[in-house]
Every structure is written in C-alpha cells, then in structure tokens.
Scaffold this motif. Structure first.
Motif, PDB file in Angstrom:
ATOM      1  N   PRO A  15       0.794  -1.240   0.000  1.00 17.30           N
ATOM      2  CA  PRO A  15       0.000   0.000   0.000  1.00 17.30           C
ATOM      3  C   PRO A  15       0.821   1.283   0.000  1.00 17.30           C
ATOM      4  O   PRO A  15       0.382   2.290  -0.556  1.00 17.30           O
ATOM      5  CB  PRO A  15      -0.833  -0.122   1.285  1.00 17.30           C
ATOM      6  CG  PRO A  15      -0.077  -1.081   2.147  1.00 17.30           C
ATOM      7  CD  PRO A  15       0.538  -2.049   1.195  1.00 17.30           C
ATOM      8  N   GLN A  16       2.007   1.277   0.589  1.00 18.59           N
ATOM      9  CA  GLN A  16       2.798   2.498   0.701  1.00 18.59           C
ATOM     10  C   GLN A  16       3.830   2.665  -0.421  1.00 18.59           C
ATOM     11  O   GLN A  16       4.601   3.623  -0.412  1.00 18.59           O
ATOM     12  CB  GLN A  16       3.507   2.529   2.066  1.00 18.59           C
ATOM     13  CG  GLN A  16       2.551   2.510   3.250  1.00 18.59           C
ATOM     14  CD  GLN A  16       1.446   3.543   3.133  1.00 18.59           C
ATOM     15  OE1 GLN A  16       1.708   4.723   2.881  1.00 18.59           O
ATOM     16  NE2 GLN A  16       0.203   3.115   3.307  1.00 18.59           N
ATOM     17  N   THR A  17       3.847   1.742  -1.366  1.00 19.25           N
ATOM     18  CA  THR A  17       4.738   1.875  -2.523  1.00 19.25           C
ATOM     19  C   THR A  17       4.220   2.968  -3.444  1.00 19.25           C
ATOM     20  O   THR A  17       3.030   3.020  -3.757  1.00 19.25           O
ATOM     21  CB  THR A  17       4.823   0.546  -3.298  1.00 19.25           C
ATOM     22  OG1 THR A  17       5.403  -0.451  -2.447  1.00 19.25           O
ATOM     23  CG2 THR A  17       5.672   0.697  -4.545  1.00 19.25           C
ATOM     24  N   ASP A  18       5.109   3.845  -3.894  1.00 22.08           N
ATOM     25  CA  ASP A  18       4.709   4.904  -4.817  1.00 22.08           C
ATOM     26  C   ASP A  18       4.306   4.316  -6.165  1.00 22.08           C
ATOM     27  O   ASP A  18       5.074   3.553  -6.775  1.00 22.08           O
ATOM     28  CB  ASP A  18       5.847   5.899  -5.033  1.00 22.08           C
ATOM     29  CG  ASP A  18       6.002   6.887  -3.885  1.00 22.08           C
ATOM     30  OD1 ASP A  18       5.086   6.977  -3.050  1.00 22.08           O
ATOM     31  OD2 ASP A  18       7.046   7.570  -3.842  1.00 22.08           O
ATOM     32  N   ALA A  19       3.126   4.676  -6.616  1.00 20.19           N
ATOM     33  CA  ALA A  19       2.685   4.309  -7.957  1.00 20.19           C
ATOM     34  C   ALA A  19       3.044   5.408  -8.953  1.00 20.19           C
ATOM     35  O   ALA A  19       3.277   5.134 -10.133  1.00 20.19           O
ATOM     36  CB  ALA A  19       1.179   4.080  -7.975  1.00 20.19           C
ATOM     37  N   PHE A  20       3.148   6.644  -8.459  1.00 20.89           N
ATOM     38  CA  PHE A  20       3.238   7.800  -9.360  1.00 20.89           C
ATOM     39  C   PHE A  20       4.006   8.922  -8.671  1.00 20.89           C
ATOM     40  O   PHE A  20       3.765   9.218  -7.499  1.00 20.89           O
ATOM     41  CB  PHE A  20       1.810   8.257  -9.691  1.00 20.89           C
ATOM     42  CG  PHE A  20       1.718   9.338 -10.731  1.00 20.89           C
ATOM     43  CD1 PHE A  20       1.760   9.034 -12.075  1.00 20.89           C
ATOM     44  CD2 PHE A  20       1.578  10.668 -10.359  1.00 20.89           C
ATOM     45  CE1 PHE A  20       1.653  10.036 -13.035  1.00 20.89           C
ATOM     46  CE2 PHE A  20       1.480  11.670 -11.310  1.00 20.89           C
ATOM     47  CZ  PHE A  20       1.514  11.348 -12.659  1.00 20.89           C
ATOM     48  N   ARG A  21       4.943   9.532  -9.398  1.00 22.47           N
ATOM     49  CA  ARG A  21       5.662  10.705  -8.899  1.00 22.47           C
ATOM     50  C   ARG A  21       5.710  11.753 -10.003  1.00 22.47           C
ATOM     51  O   ARG A  21       6.061  11.445 -11.143  1.00 22.47           O
ATOM     52  CB  ARG A  21       7.089  10.342  -8.476  1.00 22.47           C
ATOM     53  CG  ARG A  21       7.194   9.375  -7.318  1.00 22.47           C
ATOM     54  CD  ARG A  21       8.583   9.396  -6.694  1.00 22.47           C
ATOM     55  NE  ARG A  21       9.634   9.072  -7.649  1.00 22.47           N
ATOM     56  CZ  ARG A  21      10.329   7.941  -7.621  1.00 22.47           C
ATOM     57  NH1 ARG A  21      10.087   7.019  -6.696  1.00 22.47           N
ATOM     58  NH2 ARG A  21      11.271   7.728  -8.516  1.00 22.47           N
ATOM     59  N   SER A  26       3.636  12.806  -4.976  1.00 25.45           N
ATOM     60  CA  SER A  26       3.634  11.358  -5.140  1.00 25.45           C
ATOM     61  C   SER A  26       2.271  10.785  -4.755  1.00 25.45           C
ATOM     62  O   SER A  26       1.482  11.429  -4.056  1.00 25.45           O
ATOM     63  CB  SER A  26       4.735  10.707  -4.294  1.00 25.45           C
ATOM     64  OG  SER A  26       4.515  10.943  -2.921  1.00 25.45           O
ATOM     65  N   LEU A  27       2.043   9.579  -5.219  1.00 20.31           N
ATOM     66  CA  LEU A  27       0.766   8.905  -4.990  1.00 20.31           C
ATOM     67  C   LEU A  27       1.070   7.429  -4.768  1.00 20.31           C
ATOM     68  O   LEU A  27       1.659   6.781  -5.640  1.00 20.31           O
ATOM     69  CB  LEU A  27      -0.134   9.087  -6.212  1.00 20.31           C
ATOM     70  CG  LEU A  27      -1.619   8.786  -6.108  1.00 20.31           C
ATOM     71  CD1 LEU A  27      -2.305   9.805  -5.198  1.00 20.31           C
ATOM     72  CD2 LEU A  27      -2.255   8.828  -7.503  1.00 20.31           C
ATOM     73  N   THR A  28       0.721   6.897  -3.601  1.00 20.85           N
ATOM     74  CA  THR A  28       0.949   5.477  -3.344  1.00 20.85           C
ATOM     75  C   THR A  28      -0.129   4.642  -4.027  1.00 20.85           C
ATOM     76  O   THR A  28      -1.168   5.161  -4.455  1.00 20.85           O
ATOM     77  CB  THR A  28       0.931   5.175  -1.833  1.00 20.85           C
ATOM     78  OG1 THR A  28      -0.405   5.379  -1.335  1.00 20.85           O
ATOM     79  CG2 THR A  28       1.916   6.063  -1.076  1.00 20.85           C
ATOM     80  N   TYR A  29       0.127   3.329  -4.085  1.00 14.44           N
ATOM     81  CA  TYR A  29      -0.882   2.449  -4.678  1.00 14.44           C
ATOM     82  C   TYR A  29      -2.179   2.474  -3.872  1.00 14.44           C
ATOM     83  O   TYR A  29      -3.279   2.450  -4.442  1.00 14.44           O
ATOM     84  CB  TYR A  29      -0.346   1.018  -4.793  1.00 14.44           C
ATOM     85  CG  TYR A  29       0.398   0.796  -6.081  1.00 14.44           C
ATOM     86  CD1 TYR A  29      -0.280   0.465  -7.250  1.00 14.44           C
ATOM     87  CD2 TYR A  29       1.776   0.943  -6.144  1.00 14.44           C
ATOM     88  CE1 TYR A  29       0.401   0.279  -8.455  1.00 14.44           C
ATOM     89  CE2 TYR A  29       2.468   0.758  -7.339  1.00 14.44           C
ATOM     90  CZ  TYR A  29       1.774   0.424  -8.495  1.00 14.44           C
ATOM     91  OH  TYR A  29       2.450   0.258  -9.675  1.00 14.44           O
ATOM     92  N   GLN A  30      -2.081   2.546  -2.572  1.00 18.44           N
ATOM     93  CA  GLN A  30      -3.294   2.620  -1.759  1.00 18.44           C
ATOM     94  C   GLN A  30      -4.063   3.904  -2.045  1.00 18.44           C
ATOM     95  O   GLN A  30      -5.296   3.881  -2.210  1.00 18.44           O
ATOM     96  CB  GLN A  30      -2.937   2.556  -0.279  1.00 18.44           C
ATOM     97  CG  GLN A  30      -4.156   2.571   0.647  1.00 18.44           C
ATOM     98  CD  GLN A  30      -3.765   2.483   2.120  1.00 18.44           C
ATOM     99  OE1 GLN A  30      -2.861   3.175   2.571  1.00 18.44           O
ATOM    100  NE2 GLN A  30      -4.441   1.617   2.854  1.00 18.44           N
ATOM    101  N   GLU A  31      -3.359   5.022  -2.124  1.00 21.64           N
ATOM    102  CA  GLU A  31      -4.006   6.297  -2.421  1.00 21.64           C
ATOM    103  C   GLU A  31      -4.622   6.283  -3.808  1.00 21.64           C
ATOM    104  O   GLU A  31      -5.749   6.761  -4.003  1.00 21.64           O
ATOM    105  CB  GLU A  31      -2.989   7.435  -2.300  1.00 21.64           C
ATOM    106  CG  GLU A  31      -2.546   7.717  -0.877  1.00 21.64           C
ATOM    107  CD  GLU A  31      -1.368   8.662  -0.806  1.00 21.64           C
ATOM    108  OE1 GLU A  31      -1.210   9.334   0.229  1.00 21.64           O
ATOM    109  OE2 GLU A  31      -0.582   8.728  -1.787  1.00 21.64           O
TER     110      GLU A  31
END
Length: 276
Positions: A15-21, A26-31
């Motif tokens: 969940p806390q891995t960045d999907a987008f920067r 930045s935006l984590t996968y959970q976000e």
C-alpha cells in the motif's frame, strides 16, 4: 479486467509503494486505488443513465490525472486525455466529436471550452466523496472502449482513436512478458498522456507494480533541470521516442553516472536510426 485487478492487488499488498511521482508530488498504490474509487462513485452521480459517454481529463502529469483515468473506467466510461498544451478551440472540437458530457480539470487551471453540452468539475471535488466506490461489474471491460486519444487528423480536424480494454490488456501483457520490466521498477514518463507513447510506460508500470516517474514539459525544455530530475529519479526503465534520447546523448552528462540503475530502454513513435 486483469490490469485493474493487478493495481488493486498492489494496493493491498504494497500500500505504501509509490505508484506515481510528478512535480514533487507522489501517490501510493493505496491512495491511487482509494481515490479512484471515490472518483468513480462521484462520476456515476454526475452522469446518470446507460449512456457510457467519454470523459475528458484535462491537465499535465498531475497525480489527479491518473486518479481520474482509473475513476472514469471504474465508473464504466472511457476517458480522453487532454494536455494543457492543447488549444481551447481544439478542445471544443474534441467535445463535439466525442459527445463527452463531463470534463475533469486535474490541473485546476481556468479552461474555456465554449461548450454548453459538457459539465466541468475539479478533480479535487470528485475526491470529496468519502468512502464512495462502485461495483466491479461497472468497470470498462473486454471490447468496451477504455480510452480515446485524439490525433490531429489528415484534414486538420481531431480524430479519436478508440482503444478497448481488451486491446490495452493485450498490449500491456506483451510488454510485461517480453521485456524485463517486472519487479517494482521505476519507469520514465516523458510524453504527455494525450500522446499514445505514454501508454507504453503508464500501464505496464502499474500492472507490474512499478513507480511512474514523470518528467514534465517544462523540465524537458530545460536540459539542466531535466538532468537534475533524471539524477534523482532512480530510473530503471527508460521509455521515449528515439529523438528524445538522441537529444540527451548530445550532452556528455548523459551517462551511466546519471542513471546508474537504468537497465531497460524502450523506444517507439518514430523510426529508429543510429542513436548510440
């Protein structure tokens, strides 16, 4: 759809891995997953009925653009990426041609569409729908249109190229199977989302659990800023046109020292001549 289920799995497992920067945000996968759920629910409230009209998403590499893309297809609607560089007259033609009923403003900048047929909403307003979600049965699937990219058209009028969910899934599966891009790698995104080149990094990245690192148009136009951005990116997978990497190669600073972790280069959009 396999792609969406993969993103959901990453959101649950990492969940806390960045999907987008992008642009210092930045935006984590959970976000990404939770915010796109809320956006989807809000979209369904704004567009009622069985008509699955496309949704324009206006901006330039903001995190809200990706949220809006996924929110649209979760709500059962294809999206049309519209970059800030596109003139308002052309946007008006795209609205008329596509029959779009909703425009999501991810950039938060003023936009004059000069159209009575479309409602406009800030992306942040969609995310105020706390706890909202939609059934997976509503997701765009199989031969339904996932997104539409508008070309200039041979007559000068914009023409929409419709890509189905099945088309996109086949392409993304091919990239992930035939190229060494899996394992949570960091991908370069340099092309605006209104260009089809961007699909080569965006969805293989999200399906494989990677991080998309965006380099904006302003950075591309200023080599010093561009190289500073690349140096801090931790880039593993480079995706661009051949001409873009050729421009970079003209600078002696473009070397292994700049991108020590880069191991895969993918090019498309132009004929590949000798660039090394």
């Amino acid at each position: 759809m396999k792609l969406l289920h993969a993103i959901q799995t990453h959101a649950e497992s990492y969940p806390q891995t960045d999907a987008f920067r992008s642009q210092g945000q930045s935006l984590t996968y959970q976000e990404l997953w939770e915010q796109s759920d809320r956006a989807a629910a809000a979209i369904q409230k704004r567009i009622s009925g069985e008509k699955k009209s496309p949704i324009l998403v206006y901006g330039h590499m903001e995190p809200c653009m990706i949220v809006s893309f996924l929110g649209s297809v979760k709500a059962g609607h294809p999206y049309i990426p519209v970059d800030l560089s596109i003139p308002s007259e052309r946007i008006a033609k795209i609205i008329e041609s596509s029959g779009a009923e909703l425009l999501i403003n991810a950039a938060g900048l003023p936009i004059d569409t000069d159209s009575q047929q479309i409602q406009t909403v800030l992306a942040e307003e969609l995310l105020e729908n706390e706890g909202g979600s939609v059934s997976q049965d509503q997701w765009v699937k199989e031969h339904e249109t996932f997104y539409i990219i508008y070309t200039s058209g041979s007559t000068g009028n914009p023409k929409g190229v419709q890509i189905s969910a099945a088309n996109l899934q086949s392409f993304t599966d091919w990239i992930c199977a035939d190229f060494p891009v899996n394992g949570g790698k960091t991908f370069l995104n340099q092309a605006p989302f209104s260009f089809d080149l961007s699909v080569m990094d965006l969805y293989p990245c999200l399906q494989s659990g990677g991080t998309l690192h965006c380099v904006t148009k302003d950075a591309v136009n200023k080599p010093k800023i561009l190289f500073e951005e690349l140096k801090k990116s931790g880039l593993n997978v480079w995706t661009s046109t051949p001409s873009f990497v050729q421009m970079c190669l003209m600078d002696p600073g473009f070397s292994q020292d700049l991108l020590p972790d880069a191991d895969t280069f993918m090019f498309c959009g132009e004929v590949i001549l000798r660039i090394w």
